[in-house]
Write an enzyme that holds these catalytic residues in place. Sequence first.
Site, mmCIF file in Angstrom:
data_model
loop_
_atom_site.group_PDB
_atom_site.id
_atom_site.type_symbol
_atom_site.label_atom_id
_atom_site.label_comp_id
_atom_site.label_asym_id
_atom_site.label_seq_id
_atom_site.Cartn_x
_atom_site.Cartn_y
_atom_site.Cartn_z
ATOM 1 N N LYS A 71 40.109 39.003 33.316
ATOM 2 C CA LYS A 71 41.469 39.407 33.637
ATOM 3 C C LYS A 71 42.371 39.504 32.413
ATOM 4 C CE LYS A 71 44.044 37.237 36.658
ATOM 5 N NZ LYS A 71 42.817 36.243 36.936
ATOM 6 N N THR A 73 41.356 38.733 29.218
ATOM 7 C CA THR A 73 40.899 39.443 28.290
ATOM 8 C C THR A 73 41.394 40.979 28.306
ATOM 9 O OG1 THR A 73 39.104 37.985 28.221
ATOM 10 C CG2 THR A 73 38.962 40.157 27.034
ATOM 11 N N ARG A 94 50.748 33.997 31.710
ATOM 12 C CA ARG A 94 51.202 32.480 32.055
ATOM 13 C C ARG A 94 50.660 31.812 30.992
ATOM 14 N NH1 ARG A 94 47.764 31.670 36.834
ATOM 15 N NH2 ARG A 94 46.330 33.150 35.660
ATOM 16 N N LYS A 105 37.556 25.569 34.024
ATOM 17 C CA LYS A 105 37.826 26.969 33.951
ATOM 18 C C LYS A 105 37.811 27.568 32.453
ATOM 19 C CE LYS A 105 41.272 30.293 35.461
ATOM 20 N NZ LYS A 105 41.780 30.777 34.214
ATOM 21 N N ALA A 273 47.115 30.321 40.972
ATOM 22 C CA ALA A 273 47.495 31.224 41.948
ATOM 23 C C ALA A 273 46.664 30.688 43.430
ATOM 24 C CB ALA A 273 46.948 32.589 41.726
ATOM 25 N N PHE A 301 43.520 34.281 39.245
ATOM 26 C CA PHE A 301 42.510 34.362 40.139
ATOM 27 C C PHE A 301 42.111 36.076 40.757
ATOM 28 C CE2 PHE A 301 42.905 29.713 40.516
ATOM 29 C CZ PHE A 301 41.987 29.623 39.770
ATOM 30 N N PHE A 381 29.819 44.209 29.643
ATOM 31 C CA PHE A 381 28.882 43.382 29.193
ATOM 32 C C PHE A 381 27.956 44.072 28.727
ATOM 33 C CE2 PHE A 381 31.273 40.296 31.581
ATOM 34 C CZ PHE A 381 30.977 38.895 31.226
ATOM 35 N N TRP A 409 36.519 43.139 25.065
ATOM 36 C CA TRP A 409 36.156 41.731 24.534
ATOM 37 C C TRP A 409 35.490 42.029 23.192
ATOM 38 C CZ3 TRP A 409 31.337 39.902 23.078
ATOM 39 C CH2 TRP A 409 31.466 38.440 23.026
#
Length: 556
Positions: A71, A73, A94, A105, A273, A301, A381, A409
């Site tokens: 998210k 990224t 954030r 995480k 969150a 999240f 991916f 990415w």
Amino acid sequence: MKSDIEIAEAAVLKPIREIAAPFGITEDDLELYGKYKAKLSEEYLEKIESNPDGKLILVTAINPTPAGEGKTTTTVGLGQAFAKLGKKAVIALREPSLGPCFGVKGGAAGGGMSQVVPMDELNLHFTGDFHAITSANNLCAAMLDNHIQQGNELKIDTRQIVLKRCLDLNDRVLRNVVVGMGAKADGYVREDHFCITVASEVMAVFCLANDMKDLKRRLSKMVIAYNVDGEPVTAGDIGAVGSMAALLKDAIKPNIIQTLEHTMAIVHGGPFANIAHGCNSVRATKAAMKLADYVITEAGFGADLGAEKFFDIKCRKADLKPDAVVLVATIRALKYNGGVAKADLNAENLDALKKGIVNLEKHIENLQQFGVPVIVTLNAFVSDTDAERAFVEDFVRARGCNYAYSEVWEKGGEGGVALAEKILETVENEKSDFAPIYDLNLSLKEKIEAVATKIYGAASVSYEKAAENTLKRLTDLGFGDLPVCMAKTQYSLSDDPSLLGRPENFDMHVRDVYVSAGAGFVVVLTGNILTMPGLPKHPAALDIDVNEEGRIVGLF
């Protein structure tokens, strides 16, 4: 490919004043924290108040899995992609908590070629905002205990103290403690509690305040205890507000840094969150909207947590009207929701994909309830196959959403151009009819049940007796018209982290409730959610070090 920290350390950063200059921000408008970080001055924030607002785009995701979603990224990559298209864009993020950085995480800087930098400084201390919030919270706690020690003029019931001390690290043994042991001068013996800083009400107040005046107003309304007659006692009642505000005076100014491709990022505030409202500060979002034509922000999240709270709490409180929402998923995460073990996710598995995509389907339905145009993106991916990508695209388009494949990415801004173009097309041609999913005139129970049934998909909600009693008490005290902030596991749409995919016909269990009157919402604790996390068996802290060259290693 190199690790995230290796990519970040190899980046050539521009001085932050050069990043700010294209937006008309001069060095006099900045409060510098070295060469690559700065805060926007109060004078500058006042100067841009009359600027028109840019478009606001939220980035959210499906429920997180060990397979990864990306998210942040995606948010960072989109900021870079908009810049490649010649658009004036700013991202609003954030700040990371030290808890996830040293726990399980990870940080909050994005990944691969879509990161904000300096990554290590952002993830470790940054400009000291979280330390200021921690200090302000604990100052209030100290003043509360001192008030009791010095005669307890307000007749505070020491069995009904609700303010928790806080620490911005995971520490399971500090959840419940006994304080005041020792001599008479050491205070009254009582049970006390700790939460992680990002779950504290001071953090929520900090992120929802418009300015210093509003910050002090909100701090003064924080309910920290109840007296022997059951009446609320606030931070204002014990005279703590002025000193708390003094500790937060510099922290309340938004921070600016840059992406790997030199797009400006405003990074400020960081409530979780799953146990708080999960959005960056209102000040940062509003400043970004005054500076740019397009603002890309994210909420923590999955969409059941961060996006719901962004819409029902932040947008409602700050009078924000989002123009579009981007929903991030990965084929790997969808297959994980379909029952595939993490070790087997690289193999094509259309059957598992069809089974797990119901999680994405529910999030699409949830977001459409808010009346905001939805764009679904697959975060790429290398293991994704053409057949899998085609299945997801057909599935998404059949549900009335726009779609784009994202390779941010690997390729940075260039990999997000297709998604950025789809967002531009959406906001120019589709009207946002944003509205929260419940009315504030509903009872607290009705609001809880609206989120549980409409967003989570619960069939019913059950309440422990203590929660029932607290809901009635808060209503009687005049807090019944506040929105609700649901504290729930991030791993499932339900309150049971083991239920993947799209759980149905489940009962949502509410075990406790408390009011965050300064923030302006009622927190609802469901399932086994904790406000002070513990460390995993192998915490990230075991792999972090400083090498002989003085560089931090092992940080992602």
